[in-house]
Design a protein around this motif. Sequence first.
Motif, PDB file in Angstrom:
ATOM      1  N   SER A  54      17.994  -1.423   0.570  1.00  0.00           N
ATOM      2  CA  SER A  54      16.417  -2.282   0.657  1.00  0.00           C
ATOM      3  C   SER A  54      16.092  -2.080   1.572  1.00  0.00           C
ATOM      4  O   SER A  54      16.041  -1.997   2.207  1.00  0.00           O
ATOM      5  CB  SER A  54      16.655  -3.632  -0.124  1.00  0.00           C
ATOM      6  N   LEU A  79       4.532  -1.463  -3.718  1.00  0.00           N
ATOM      7  CA  LEU A  79       4.987  -0.526  -4.495  1.00  0.00           C
ATOM      8  C   LEU A  79       4.052   0.969  -4.180  1.00  0.00           C
ATOM      9  O   LEU A  79       4.448   1.694  -5.152  1.00  0.00           O
ATOM     10  CB  LEU A  79       5.204  -0.854  -5.702  1.00  0.00           C
ATOM     11  N   VAL A  88      11.652   2.993  -6.432  1.00  0.00           N
ATOM     12  CA  VAL A  88      12.202   1.591  -6.421  1.00  0.00           C
ATOM     13  C   VAL A  88      13.653   1.327  -7.646  1.00  0.00           C
ATOM     14  O   VAL A  88      13.293   1.690  -9.159  1.00  0.00           O
ATOM     15  CB  VAL A  88      11.388   1.044  -6.797  1.00  0.00           C
ATOM     16  N   THR A  93      12.001  -5.186  -7.868  1.00  0.00           N
ATOM     17  CA  THR A  93      11.611  -6.335  -6.350  1.00  0.00           C
ATOM     18  C   THR A  93      11.911  -8.104  -6.480  1.00  0.00           C
ATOM     19  O   THR A  93      11.638  -8.486  -7.666  1.00  0.00           O
ATOM     20  CB  THR A  93      10.529  -6.095  -5.961  1.00  0.00           C
ATOM     21  N   ILE A 247      12.401  -4.604  -1.888  1.00  0.00           N
ATOM     22  CA  ILE A 247      12.367  -3.088  -2.455  1.00  0.00           C
ATOM     23  C   ILE A 247      13.937  -2.739  -2.382  1.00  0.00           C
ATOM     24  O   ILE A 247      14.085  -1.736  -1.413  1.00  0.00           O
ATOM     25  CB  ILE A 247      11.243  -2.691  -2.150  1.00  0.00           C
TER      26      ILE A 247
END
Length: 894
Positions: A54, A79, A88, A93, A247
């Motif tokens: 992440s 994003l 993603v 998130t 994320i």
Amino acid sequence: MRTRLRSAPSSALLAAALAFVAVLLAAALPRALDRGADQALRSFLDDRGPAATSLLATSTSRYGNESPENLDSVRDALLARTGDAFAVAPAGTVQGTQAAKPRSLANPELPRPDGVPPGLDLLYLRDAAAHTALVEGRWPSGGAPDGPVPVAISQQAAQTLGVRIGTVLQTVPSSSDPMSAEVVGLYRATDEADVFWTGLPCLTRACASNTSTVPPQRYWKTAALVGPDGLDRLGPWGAGAEDFWRIPVDTDRLRADRLPVVAREIAAYVGGPTASALRGTTQRSDLRIASQLPELFKQAEARQQAVAPLAAIGPAGVAGVAAVVLCLAAALTGDRRESELRLLLARGGSPGGIVGRLLGEGAVTVLPAAALATALALWLLPAPRSAAALLAAGAVALLAWLAFPVRAAVLLSARRRGPAPRRRLVAELLVAAATAAAVFEVRQRGVAPAGEGLDPLLVAAPLLLALCGGLALARLQPVLVGMLARAAGRSSALVGFLGLARAARGTGGRARPPVLPLIALLLAVTTGGFGATVLDAVDSGRLRVARLAVGGDVQIAAPYGGALPPAMTEAAAALPGVRTSAGVWTDDKAFVFGTVQGSTQVTVVVAEPKAYAELARTIGRGQFDPALLSAGPSADAPVPALFSSDLAKLAAAGTYRLSLGGGELQIGSVGVVEGTPARPGPGGAVVVLPAGPTTARLPRTGRPDRWLATGQVDGDRLREAVRAAAPAGTAGQYTVRTSAGTAAELGSDPLQRSAVRLFWASVAAVAGFALLAVLLTLVRAAPERAALLARLRTMGLRPRDGIRLILTEALPQALAATVGGALVAVSAVALLGPAMDLSALVGSNVPTGLRLTAPPVLTQALGLALLVTLAVIAEAAISGRRQITTELRAGDQR
């Protein structure tokens, strides 16, 4: 052209089938490699967990100007910079605000395991309600600015701490302003394994922790959730607060071929131009983005590059044998149709026109089969990349299409300059020079360094050795078989002499046996033998690493500070397969006083000398002469001790004071050992003591905390014996490890499994093509051989003698190729083995080098020899049944 195809449909179908199989393998190989590399990359990243894969963005919380909407705006800006090279994950998130430090709770009714009050951390977590179920009370909101902070705590944490709805948690007085928190709700995580909770501090239950003091003290800690109204209360609670956005990167969409591109994008996101642009967009100059992905990408790329040369050996062998078979098929077809082509040329056909017609025949037979094979490979092995598969399929299809027309053009061309033996000698010398240069270069520099990817020399060197061996064998075989034929001619038997003579001079009017079948067989045996030796070394390397990690083939370990019950070690030693066993007492926190450093922390191993020495000798680590420790010292003499080489550098031979957890000993150094089986890993200071005198002075050391053994021990039966002998309720505290299980863990990497599967698939394909080369040679010579047998039958040759004649003629080449291939494989291991680094396939660092073992080479050579022999016998049986009247036709020129 139509008439020709109708007159020989079997030949057209065989050509199409050969092209279909070759193109199918050529198109499937890049797809299989891509799928294996992608799967290995994703598995490697998934094993590291969602926190490591992440992007974590953090920023100091804005006191008085913090709101969920502000967090959402930063999230949207983060994003907006994803999606080009990486995306993603579907989990989405995770964002919120966390107090910088937890506070200790002063409520006297809260549990204190070692007298340390529990700690409470506060967080605001966006969308927490979607991942939890409210069990009691309400979600936190409101609250007076000078009153307790409304919080919600997990139901499991509330039960551990004895907290209920309405409890006001008071903080321990400190230099900061006193604060309190009121529990207004209890929640339960719908799935504690959800990636949503990854990296968050004890939000689903209370966690047991230890202080950093010596000795450490246990205490409870947990975290509670505040509502949007409590965002401004997090800073005062923790002397500061931090906003965070996690994320998760979608690893399922990552591809091995695009890994460098993704790595650059992630690097720019973490600390490059993307990060700078995000600070300006979000108006947060302290926005920090961190991730372990750049380092993980480097590791993944290094693993792929390390395995690539070893994984490419098998496919390279397939490519070499397939090319030889296609050329052999073209040569045999050219020999069969040479009279037809020369007749067309004599009747007015031009060489270009004849070759053009042959190209048309190939286009009708080869190209549709190649197109069908390519489409089938793309359908059976779906992958996002097709360029490599299409390129490989096109190259093989082109070779299959052009091989026979090129051969025909050579046959129809004017007489070439220079005698054929001279041209052949020059070509063979060039091959020998290229082989010597490749082997010398690999031996000089080793395998290509990490980061350079596929090493073409390492892949090409075994094939060049096989090619060189095939050319040498082609020159030696007629001489050797001719000597056997002359020896057989001195006897009265006719079949042996005739078969050996035909094998020595070739069949079908040739001056010598064909070279291409020999090369195909040698390539097959060399590739299979060399690759099998590599995999055998990998298996033995894994087992060696596993035995060093376990300390034997099996190990039973007691919990820290505990001991193994005598009944447990006795039951384990009585299991079938146990050869050598030893119980040892260990202490990792002992100190030797009087060294160069003054005092040195060491690992102490107390064991019975003879059993422990036999165990160390079997494992190959820490060997010593048990007589050094067997001499019983007097009551006041120092206990004899063996020092590891690391400790020996700091302490010369002499007497030293050893401080253990249970007391002190005077020890005297009597020898040096290299490590101990009782503790994995290289290096470290170790002291080995004899059990008798040590236990007499420190009785605590007489109860071993580890039991080590070697032999073929069933792991399941060992675990069952441990459970049966363990005191009630403590079976789970004893750890059982086996070298077989550890080796299986080392070999469970998809990257390694993919390379192994690819090799064995390549071995099967190589064997199939080599067998096809033999069959093509036999089928080409079958009409002439059948006619010979028919004529010999008229002169009294018996049918079984005809089969013996065929076997005597065909088997020398196959057996010579098998022996030659085994010798070439052994030479390849001896010449290239010292440059092989098998660490990537083993799964752990091992010394560079490949040790020669006979079984892998012999298995491949004898297996292929058996296949070829069966094929020859089958063809001999079919040829032996041909009718004499069919073969003895006037003017038969087949």
